[in-house]
Design a protein around this motif. Structure first.
Motif, PDB file in Angstrom:
ATOM      1  N   HIS A 214      60.753 -51.533 -56.554  1.00  0.00           N
ATOM      2  CA  HIS A 214      62.206 -51.325 -56.484  1.00  0.00           C
ATOM      3  C   HIS A 214      62.565 -50.978 -55.046  1.00  0.00           C
ATOM      4  N   ARG A 215      63.708 -51.404 -54.609  1.00  0.00           N
ATOM      5  CA  ARG A 215      64.146 -51.119 -53.234  1.00  0.00           C
ATOM      6  C   ARG A 215      65.291 -50.118 -53.274  1.00  0.00           C
ATOM      7  N   GLU A 216      65.072 -48.994 -52.680  1.00  0.00           N
ATOM      8  CA  GLU A 216      66.072 -47.910 -52.569  1.00  0.00           C
ATOM      9  C   GLU A 216      66.390 -47.226 -53.893  1.00  0.00           C
ATOM     10  N   GLN A 217      66.688 -48.003 -54.922  1.00  0.00           N
ATOM     11  CA  GLN A 217      66.967 -47.401 -56.233  1.00  0.00           C
ATOM     12  C   GLN A 217      66.348 -48.259 -57.315  1.00  0.00           C
ATOM     13  N   TYR A 218      66.083 -47.624 -58.432  1.00  0.00           N
ATOM     14  CA  TYR A 218      65.457 -48.316 -59.557  1.00  0.00           C
ATOM     15  C   TYR A 218      66.422 -49.339 -60.156  1.00  0.00           C
ATOM     16  N   SER A 219      65.921 -50.529 -60.399  1.00  0.00           N
ATOM     17  CA  SER A 219      66.724 -51.519 -61.119  1.00  0.00           C
ATOM     18  C   SER A 219      65.791 -52.358 -61.968  1.00  0.00           C
TER      19      SER A 219
END
Ligand SMILES: Cc1cc2nc3c(=O)[nH]c(=O)nc-3n(C[C@H](O)[C@H](O)[C@H](O)COP(=O)(O)O)c2cc1C
Length: 280
Positions: A214-219
């Motif tokens: 995940h990049r920066e925040q979970y998605s």
């Protein structure tokens, strides 16, 4: 970062492709012997009878000791089991897995809060902190990091290993067999030895990065597609390894479907209490 020869960079691209079971992967700009060992990993469940030389084991355990450890507490220990009768008894406690007896050495990795407690007791002090869940987490993480360093060291030397999580099917039985004091928990075993070259094992593909990174925040947005791709790749891998058809998604759901799916480990809280872990 060290540059590698053109030939080893091509091998590196093959290893990367195998890890995700993609048809091809671009040749990486850099490569190293450590990456080569890590990307070549596969668990070994067929061993030659040859023993692991004492000097080799010393190196492997030095690699284990080189792992980072929370606050330098070093809350792990390991029991080296080579006695065939003891290995057989431990195998029975761990779902009767054949490779435990067949491999010359079983390492049992421990979350060890007893050493810290004894240090304090020798100074007429108490250590309340060890009775908290946090300290069990610290010790389990320490044991896992040490063990995985040992796995990489073994593979770099041409040996192989397989973890034995089934050692937690009956932690009280394992603790009795190994003479563990209170506040020492057997996290898992690791059967080690020289791989039997007549048994070839492929590199088992892992989830695509889109499913786990995940990049920066979970998605979770990319997960359904990435996991569908993975199910297809794992099915192809299973067929190639001549193992029965199996859908990864179904298999992992089944592994945790009911308390009984945990093979006795659903009673872990109770077992930990008996082993002296209060988990406040
Ligand atoms: C903590 C842990 C416990 C495991 N326990 C077992 C076990 O009891 N029996 C077994 O055959 N494999 C066990 N494994 C091995 C996994 O099945 C294996 O790592 C996984 O299927 C991926 O395959 P690979 O290691 O060949 O890439 C364990 C692995 C880990 C990390």
């Amino acid at each position: 970062m060290s540059d590698a020869s053109d030939a080893s960079l091509e091998d590196a691209a093959d290893l990367l492709a195998a890890r995700y079971r993609e048809p091809t992967r671009p040749t990486p700009a850099h490569w190293s012997a450590v990456l080569d060992t890590m990307l070549s990993h596969r668990s070994v469940r067929g061993f030659l009878p040859s023993t692991v030389p004492a000097a080799t084991l010393d190196l492997v355990l030095a690699a284990a000791s080189s792992a980072p450890t929370s606050s330098n507490l070093q809350t792990w220990s390991v029991v080296v089991v080579e006695d065939p009768a003891r290995k057989a008894r431990l195998a029975r406690l761990a779902a009767g897995q054949k490779f435990i007896e067949q491999s010359p050495t079983l390492l049992v990795w421990l979350a060890d809060l007893a050493r810290l407690e004894a240090l304090a007791a020798a100074r007429q002090q108490t250590v309340e902190g060890i009775h908290y869940l946090e300290l069990l987490l610290v010790a389990v993480i320490d044991a896992a990091l040490a063990a995985q360093n040992a796995v990489v060291a073994l593979e770099s030397l041409g040996l192989g290993s397989v973890y034995v999580g089934a050692m937690r099917n009956d932690p009280l039985g394992v603790a009795a067999e190994l003479g563990l004091p209170k506040r020492v928990f057997p996290v898992f075993g690791l059967s080690i030895g020289f791989p039997d070259p007549s048994i070839s094992t492929g590199i088992k593909p892992r989830l695509p990065p889109a499913a786990v990174v995940h990049r920066e925040q979970y998605s979770a947005a990319a997960q359904p597609r990435a996991i569908a791709e993975y199910d297809a790749r794992m099915s192809a891998f299973q067929a190639e390894q001549k193992m029965g058809p199996e859908i990864w998604t179904e298999k992992v759901i089944n592994r945790v479907r009911t308390p009984a799916s945990l093979s006795g480990r659903d009673r872990m809280r109770e077992v930990l209490a008996k082993l002296g872990f209060e988990l406040r």
